[in-house]
Design a protein around this motif. Structure first.
Motif, mmCIF file in Angstrom:
data_model
loop_
_atom_site.group_PDB
_atom_site.id
_atom_site.type_symbol
_atom_site.label_atom_id
_atom_site.label_comp_id
_atom_site.label_asym_id
_atom_site.label_seq_id
_atom_site.Cartn_x
_atom_site.Cartn_y
_atom_site.Cartn_z
ATOM 1 N N ARG A 190 12.357 7.422 16.204
ATOM 2 C CA ARG A 190 11.526 8.085 15.196
ATOM 3 C C ARG A 190 10.751 7.052 14.381
ATOM 4 N NH1 ARG A 190 15.998 12.466 12.925
ATOM 5 N NH2 ARG A 190 16.512 13.348 14.959
ATOM 6 N N ALA A 191 9.548 7.430 14.006
ATOM 7 C CA ALA A 191 8.718 6.551 13.201
ATOM 8 C C ALA A 191 9.277 6.459 11.782
ATOM 9 C CB ALA A 191 7.287 7.065 13.183
ATOM 10 N N VAL A 192 8.954 5.360 11.112
ATOM 11 C CA VAL A 192 9.367 5.131 9.726
ATOM 12 C C VAL A 192 8.187 5.468 8.824
ATOM 13 C CG1 VAL A 192 10.211 3.448 8.062
ATOM 14 C CG2 VAL A 192 10.950 3.329 10.455
ATOM 15 N N ALA A 193 8.432 6.281 7.812
ATOM 16 C CA ALA A 193 7.374 6.691 6.887
ATOM 17 C C ALA A 193 7.268 5.715 5.725
ATOM 18 C CB ALA A 193 7.661 8.094 6.358
ATOM 19 N N ASP A 194 6.049 5.484 5.256
ATOM 20 C CA ASP A 194 5.788 4.716 4.033
ATOM 21 C C ASP A 194 6.391 3.317 4.065
ATOM 22 O OD1 ASP A 194 4.509 6.934 2.312
ATOM 23 O OD2 ASP A 194 6.392 7.847 2.949
ATOM 24 N N LEU A 195 6.345 2.691 5.226
ATOM 25 C CA LEU A 195 6.944 1.364 5.351
ATOM 26 C C LEU A 195 6.111 0.303 4.640
ATOM 27 C CD1 LEU A 195 9.156 -0.409 6.581
ATOM 28 C CD2 LEU A 195 7.791 -0.555 8.674
ATOM 29 N N GLY A 196 4.802 0.479 4.604
ATOM 30 C CA GLY A 196 3.918 -0.550 4.053
ATOM 31 C C GLY A 196 4.207 -0.908 2.618
ATOM 32 N N GLY B 166 0.821 -1.201 0.000
ATOM 33 C CA GLY B 166 0.000 0.000 0.000
ATOM 34 C C GLY B 166 0.851 1.245 0.000
ATOM 35 N N GLY B 167 0.193 2.374 0.117
ATOM 36 C CA GLY B 167 0.921 3.630 0.290
ATOM 37 C C GLY B 167 1.282 4.299 -1.014
ATOM 38 N N VAL B 168 2.510 4.158 -1.451
ATOM 39 C CA VAL B 168 3.055 4.916 -2.574
ATOM 40 C C VAL B 168 2.373 4.536 -3.882
ATOM 41 C CG1 VAL B 168 5.138 5.363 -3.914
ATOM 42 C CG2 VAL B 168 5.276 5.189 -1.427
ATOM 43 N N ASP B 169 2.060 5.541 -4.684
ATOM 44 C CA ASP B 169 1.487 5.345 -6.019
ATOM 45 C C ASP B 169 2.617 4.891 -6.942
ATOM 46 O OD1 ASP B 169 0.571 5.654 -8.635
ATOM 47 O OD2 ASP B 169 -0.669 7.385 -8.140
ATOM 48 N N ARG B 170 2.609 3.627 -7.323
ATOM 49 C CA ARG B 170 3.701 3.062 -8.124
ATOM 50 C C ARG B 170 3.776 3.698 -9.511
ATOM 51 N NH1 ARG B 170 7.466 -0.634 -5.766
ATOM 52 N NH2 ARG B 170 6.568 -1.135 -3.737
ATOM 53 N N GLY B 171 2.627 4.017 -10.080
ATOM 54 C CA GLY B 171 2.638 4.660 -11.381
ATOM 55 C C GLY B 171 3.315 6.012 -11.337
ATOM 56 N N LEU B 172 3.007 6.779 -10.307
ATOM 57 C CA LEU B 172 3.644 8.082 -10.123
ATOM 58 C C LEU B 172 5.139 7.914 -9.890
ATOM 59 C CD1 LEU B 172 3.537 11.147 -9.652
ATOM 60 C CD2 LEU B 172 2.932 10.670 -7.264
ATOM 61 N N TRP B 173 5.513 6.903 -9.114
ATOM 62 C CA TRP B 173 6.939 6.653 -8.809
ATOM 63 C C TRP B 173 7.714 6.358 -10.087
ATOM 64 C CZ3 TRP B 173 7.540 8.491 -4.279
ATOM 65 C CH2 TRP B 173 8.702 8.271 -3.543
ATOM 66 N N GLY C 208 16.668 -0.943 -8.843
ATOM 67 C CA GLY C 208 15.361 -0.428 -9.240
ATOM 68 C C GLY C 208 15.024 0.930 -8.688
ATOM 69 N N ALA C 209 15.785 1.414 -7.702
ATOM 70 C CA ALA C 209 15.471 2.711 -7.100
ATOM 71 C C ALA C 209 15.677 3.840 -8.101
ATOM 72 C CB ALA C 209 16.316 2.944 -5.852
ATOM 73 N N ALA C 210 16.740 3.767 -8.892
ATOM 74 C CA ALA C 210 17.056 4.824 -9.846
ATOM 75 C C ALA C 210 15.955 4.993 -10.887
ATOM 76 C CB ALA C 210 18.381 4.540 -10.539
ATOM 77 N N GLU C 211 15.327 3.896 -11.279
ATOM 78 C CA GLU C 211 14.303 3.938 -12.316
ATOM 79 C C GLU C 211 12.903 4.151 -11.761
ATOM 80 O OE1 GLU C 211 16.317 1.318 -11.790
ATOM 81 O OE2 GLU C 211 17.853 1.672 -13.319
ATOM 82 N N GLY C 212 12.771 4.208 -10.437
ATOM 83 C CA GLY C 212 11.447 4.346 -9.836
ATOM 84 C C GLY C 212 10.700 3.033 -9.745
ATOM 85 N N GLU C 213 11.391 1.928 -9.966
ATOM 86 C CA GLU C 213 10.773 0.607 -9.854
ATOM 87 C C GLU C 213 10.745 0.126 -8.409
ATOM 88 O OE1 GLU C 213 9.223 -1.052 -12.143
ATOM 89 O OE2 GLU C 213 9.700 0.344 -13.770
ATOM 90 N N ALA C 214 11.612 0.676 -7.577
ATOM 91 C CA ALA C 214 11.669 0.307 -6.162
ATOM 92 C C ALA C 214 11.408 1.527 -5.296
ATOM 93 C CB ALA C 214 13.032 -0.294 -5.822
ATOM 94 N N VAL C 215 10.663 1.325 -4.231
ATOM 95 C CA VAL C 215 10.386 2.371 -3.246
ATOM 96 C C VAL C 215 11.261 2.099 -2.029
ATOM 97 C CG1 VAL C 215 8.647 3.402 -1.732
ATOM 98 C CG2 VAL C 215 8.022 2.661 -4.048
ATOM 99 N N VAL C 216 12.034 3.085 -1.629
ATOM 100 C CA VAL C 216 12.981 2.916 -0.518
ATOM 101 C C VAL C 216 12.668 3.952 0.554
ATOM 102 C CG1 VAL C 216 15.399 2.803 0.161
ATOM 103 C CG2 VAL C 216 14.732 2.193 -2.175
#
Length: 345
Positions: free
Chosen positions: A136-142, A58-65, A120-128
């Motif tokens: 501190r809490a971790v954001a967008d972990l899901g 969930g969370g991050v919009d993969r298409g937008l990424w 995959g991070a460089a191409e937006g295929e991976a969310v890190v």
């Protein structure tokens, strides 16, 4: 010495603004807000696909990424021989400033920093995302494919990531576009590896704050020019003029500090830039809310979203207290003005 942006830098900033206007306009942003609100409602009701308290995928919009990846957002500072654009921190700051203006959600800073570390991070295929430690809490972990820990010295993926996620507990986030989770362990990992990685993260976050501060200034001025009370536009009232002027007076010094720190990369200048940008983003959003009056407090208005995101960013990478400690340490020991003891009392 000329400190004006070059034509290429202006074109880069303009291009990113046009891109975000096309792929993340207000309608898409508000749709994301509504989805986030519904998801929080499911969490409170105990619904949703959850594993160890974290909804995976969930969370991050993969298409937008992927759109951001295709535009070079994450690969901007990688060398050309590694498939990157080969630009530097000054150019990255311009892109993150535009992201802050648009309230672009997701772990942008962590994914950008991980472009050369995580496949995959460089191409937006991976969310890190990043686990800063220190409670501190971790954001967008899901929806994350990897988590940076120990200041980027270690990356959690695969089974390590699943184990990390299994011990995470959701906590209520003030920002509907930024889900947060509290995690166990790694409490001291961040402090053990402060370094350049943390400084770059703080600077890029400061750039996002700068973009938000500039945007709320524009929103306040636009509203003051169109809203009438007592037969006059509220922008003609002296109190409103003063608020708008104060917003500009906070934004421009923050801009100078952020741009200068991007050129030098100096940790002390980065701390000053984060401090000024945090103050500009938070106080400008509050003043913008004041100028909007009662309608500014409504869910339909965007002002509260900037305020909530500014509060959240101010607590990330380098807090006000931590930045002040960096600046104080740079001043050196306190010396008395007229001789004698420096002790107070």
């Amino acid at each position: 010495m000329d400190f004006q942006l070059s034509d290429d830098q202006r074109a880069l900033r303009s291009g990113m603004r046009d891109l975000l206007g096309a792929v993340f306009d207000r309608d898409r942003m508000r749709a994301a807000v509504e989805r986030g609100d519904r998801n929080r409602g499911m969490d409170r009701a105990g619904g949703g696909d959850r594993a160890g308290g974290v909804g995976r995928g969930g969370g991050v919009d993969r298409g937008l990424w992927r759109e951001l990846g295709a535009a070079g957002f994450f690969v901007l500072r990688l060398p050309e021989e590694a498939g990157g654009v080969g630009l530097g921190l000054p150019e990255a700051v311009l892109l993150f400033e535009e992201a802050g203006r648009a309230l672009l959600p997701g772990p942008l800073v962590a994914t950008h920093l991980a472009a050369g570390l995580v496949k995959g991070a460089a191409e937006g295929e991976a969310v890190v995302t990043v686990a800063e430690g220190g409670g501190r809490a971790v954001a967008d972990l899901g929806g994350a494919d990897a988590v940076l820990v120990a200041g980027g010295a270690r990356v959690l993926t695969g089974e390590e990531l699943e184990a990390f996620v299994a011990g995470a507990v959701p906590v209520r986030s003030m920002d509907p576009l930024t889900p947060l989770h509290r995690t166990m362990g790694l409490a001291g990992a961040w402090e053990a590896y402060p370094g350049a990685f943390r400084g770059e993260g703080a600077l890029l976050t400061a750039a996002e704050q700068l973009g938000s501060a500039a945007r709320t200034t524009e929103m306040a001025v636009q509203h003051a020019r169109s809203r009438a009370q007592f037969g006059s536009l509220i922008g003609s009232f002296q109190a409103v003029k003063h608020l708008c002027a104060d917003m500009l007076a906070r934004t421009e010094p923050a801009r100078s500090a952020v741009y200068a720190a991007a050129v030098t990369g100096d940790p002390v200048e980065i701390a000053a830039a984060k401090l000024l940008a945090d103050e500009a983003a938070v106080r400008n959003a509050r003043d913008c809310l004041q100028i909007h009056g009662g309608m500014g407090f409504t869910w339909e208005a965007d002002v509260h979203l900037h305020l909530k995101r500014a509060w959240l960013r101010a607590a990330r990478w380098l807090t006000a207290v931590e930045a002040e400690e960096v600046l104080a340490a740079d001043l050196g020991p306190v010396r008395p003005l007229y001789g004698g003891s420096a002790a107070l009392g």
